[in-house]
Enzyme design. Structure first.
Site, PDB file in Angstrom:
ATOM      1  N   ASP A 165       0.851  -1.197   0.000  1.00 44.61           N
ATOM      2  CA  ASP A 165       0.000   0.000   0.000  1.00 44.61           C
ATOM      3  C   ASP A 165       0.889   1.250   0.000  1.00 44.61           C
ATOM      4  O   ASP A 165       1.021   1.925   1.017  1.00 44.61           O
ATOM      5  CB  ASP A 165      -0.955  -0.037   1.205  1.00 44.61           C
ATOM      6  CG  ASP A 165      -1.925  -1.211   1.128  1.00 44.61           C
ATOM      7  OD1 ASP A 165      -2.431  -1.491   0.023  1.00 44.61           O
ATOM      8  OD2 ASP A 165      -2.170  -1.864   2.151  1.00 44.61           O
ATOM      9  N   LYS A 197     -11.590  -6.144  -3.722  1.00 40.01           N
ATOM     10  CA  LYS A 197     -12.775  -6.398  -2.884  1.00 40.01           C
ATOM     11  C   LYS A 197     -14.039  -5.954  -3.618  1.00 40.01           C
ATOM     12  O   LYS A 197     -14.789  -5.086  -3.151  1.00 40.01           O
ATOM     13  CB  LYS A 197     -12.667  -5.638  -1.555  1.00 40.01           C
ATOM     14  CG  LYS A 197     -11.478  -6.037  -0.708  1.00 40.01           C
ATOM     15  CD  LYS A 197     -11.529  -5.332   0.634  1.00 40.01           C
ATOM     16  CE  LYS A 197     -10.339  -5.641   1.490  1.00 40.01           C
ATOM     17  NZ  LYS A 197      -9.065  -5.094   0.979  1.00 40.01           N
ATOM     18  N   ARG A 199       0.137  -8.194  13.282  1.00 39.14           N
ATOM     19  CA  ARG A 199       1.006  -7.199  13.911  1.00 39.14           C
ATOM     20  C   ARG A 199       1.971  -7.859  14.887  1.00 39.14           C
ATOM     21  O   ARG A 199       1.588  -8.765  15.626  1.00 39.14           O
ATOM     22  CB  ARG A 199       0.171  -6.184  14.718  1.00 39.14           C
ATOM     23  CG  ARG A 199      -0.722  -5.274  13.894  1.00 39.14           C
ATOM     24  CD  ARG A 199       0.093  -4.249  13.109  1.00 39.14           C
ATOM     25  NE  ARG A 199      -0.736  -3.281  12.409  1.00 39.14           N
ATOM     26  CZ  ARG A 199      -1.312  -3.494  11.217  1.00 39.14           C
ATOM     27  NH1 ARG A 199      -1.162  -4.638  10.578  1.00 39.14           N
ATOM     28  NH2 ARG A 199      -2.032  -2.539  10.651  1.00 39.14           N
TER      29      ARG A 199
HETATM   30  O1  C5P Z   1      -1.213  -2.545   6.919  1.00 45.70           O
HETATM   31  P1  C5P Z   1      -2.088  -3.699   7.260  1.00 45.70           P
HETATM   32  O2  C5P Z   1      -1.299  -4.938   7.657  1.00 45.70           O
HETATM   33  O3  C5P Z   1      -3.176  -3.376   8.233  1.00 45.70           O
HETATM   34  O4  C5P Z   1      -2.765  -4.045   5.857  1.00 45.70           O
HETATM   35  C1  C5P Z   1      -3.766  -4.973   5.699  1.00 45.70           C
HETATM   36  C2  C5P Z   1      -4.086  -5.089   4.240  1.00 45.70           C
HETATM   37  O5  C5P Z   1      -5.053  -6.110   4.083  1.00 45.70           O
HETATM   38  C3  C5P Z   1      -4.666  -3.831   3.627  1.00 45.70           C
HETATM   39  O6  C5P Z   1      -4.162  -3.733   2.307  1.00 45.70           O
HETATM   40  C4  C5P Z   1      -6.160  -4.067   3.605  1.00 45.70           C
HETATM   41  O7  C5P Z   1      -6.788  -3.472   2.489  1.00 45.70           O
HETATM   42  C5  C5P Z   1      -6.233  -5.584   3.478  1.00 45.70           C
HETATM   43  N1  C5P Z   1      -7.403  -6.241   4.069  1.00 45.70           N
HETATM   44  C6  C5P Z   1      -7.785  -6.103   5.398  1.00 45.70           C
HETATM   45  N2  C5P Z   1      -8.893  -6.750   5.859  1.00 45.70           N
HETATM   46  C7  C5P Z   1      -9.584  -7.567   5.063  1.00 45.70           C
HETATM   47  C8  C5P Z   1      -9.199  -7.755   3.743  1.00 45.70           C
HETATM   48  C9  C5P Z   1      -8.084  -7.074   3.271  1.00 45.70           C
HETATM   49  O8  C5P Z   1      -7.125  -5.396   6.148  1.00 45.70           O
HETATM   50  N3  C5P Z   1     -10.615  -8.251   5.528  1.00 45.70           N
END
Ligand code: C5P
Length: 241
Positions: free
Chosen positions: A20, A71, A190
């Site tokens: 991203d 999505k 995380r």
């Molecule tokens: O930075 P982070 O680890 O939070 O990123 C999570 C990624 O996963 C983002 O690109 C978000 O759009 C995607 N995502 C999410 N939850 C979902 C599906 C996709 O956070 N259920």
């Protein structure tokens, strides 16, 4: 472009990096540190809107498997046409929202027949990892999050999708009900010391691996890390244990 070959190959949980970035040069210098044999790349709305299909073609040329995470959530015909619009590309995985309903999911599945090459895997987002129980109630969804995810997962499986996307914390429950052939992708990963940002259902990489999640999505815990390679190596060492 020389890509990093220093990671050992992984057979169990697979890593998807959420790219991203709003700056393509920063993205490319980050990508250089990765190994296409190990790290799959997820392109979401931000990079897709900014840099389009040419950027994706470039990454495919470098040997990366691409998860185009748009999505999709619309009427069945629109979703079908959207999927057909990238049928010439060798995309590895795509996503739709299961909340678009059964007919929309069926249309998405049918649209895969238009692909020239092997069609992408089709995954549905169940409940976003940024949504809490309170958020669901506000939307008039009165099941518990895990029951809601199970309901949407069952529907997705019935239609023949390859798997679902859900917060890792619920993966064991879904696996127990739907078996190991129905694949699970989990974002919201995380390290203990990381900020959660907008994510509300978060687990650590170690937990994700222990839960046997098929694919973990690593976004800001890697892309904002001072030393992304060190962080990825740490995760690899958990997987290879
Ligand atoms: O930075 P982070 O680890 O939070 O990123 C999570 C990624 O996963 C983002 O690109 C978000 O759009 C995607 N995502 C999410 N939850 C979902 C599906 C996709 O956070 N259920």
């Amino acid at each position: 472009m020389v890509l990093n070959k220093s990671f050992k190959s992984i057979k169990k949980t697979k890593i998807i990096i959420a790219l991203d970035f709003s700056n393509i040069n920063i993205a490319m210098s980050f990508i250089k540190k990765l190994n296409p044999n190990i790290h799959r790349l997820k392109i979401g709305k931000e990079m897709f809107f900014l840099f389009g299909l040419n950027f994706i073609k470039k990454l495919i040329k470098l040997g990366f498997k691409i998860f185009l995470d748009l999505k999709l959530h619309d009427i069945p015909n629109t979703v079908s046409k959207a999927i057909q619009s990238f049928s010439k590309l060798k995309i590895w995985m795509i996503s739709i929202h299961s909340l678009g309903g059964k007919e929309m999911m069926k249309s998405a599945k049918l649209a895969l027949n238009s692909f020239k090459h092997k069609p992408p895997l089709l995954f549905s987002v169940t409940i976003l990892s940024s949504l809490s129980q309170i958020d669901l109630t506000e939307l008039g969804m009165f099941f518990s999050i895990k029951k809601q995810i199970l309901l949407l997962s069952k529907l997705s499986k019935e239609i023949g999708l390859d798997g679902i996307i859900c917060p890792g914390i619920f993966s064991k429950y879904i696996r127990k009900h739907l078996g190991k052939n129905f694949k699970i992708v989990s974002p919201g990963i995380r390290f203990k010391k990381d900020l959660h940002h907008d994510q509300k259902n978060v687990i650590s990489p170690k937990e994700a691996i222990k839960f046997n999640i098929d694919y973990i999505v690593l976004g800001r815990s890697i892309t904002l890390s001072k030393n992304p390679i060190k962080s990825l190596n740490k995760i690899n060492s958990f997987i290879l244990k």
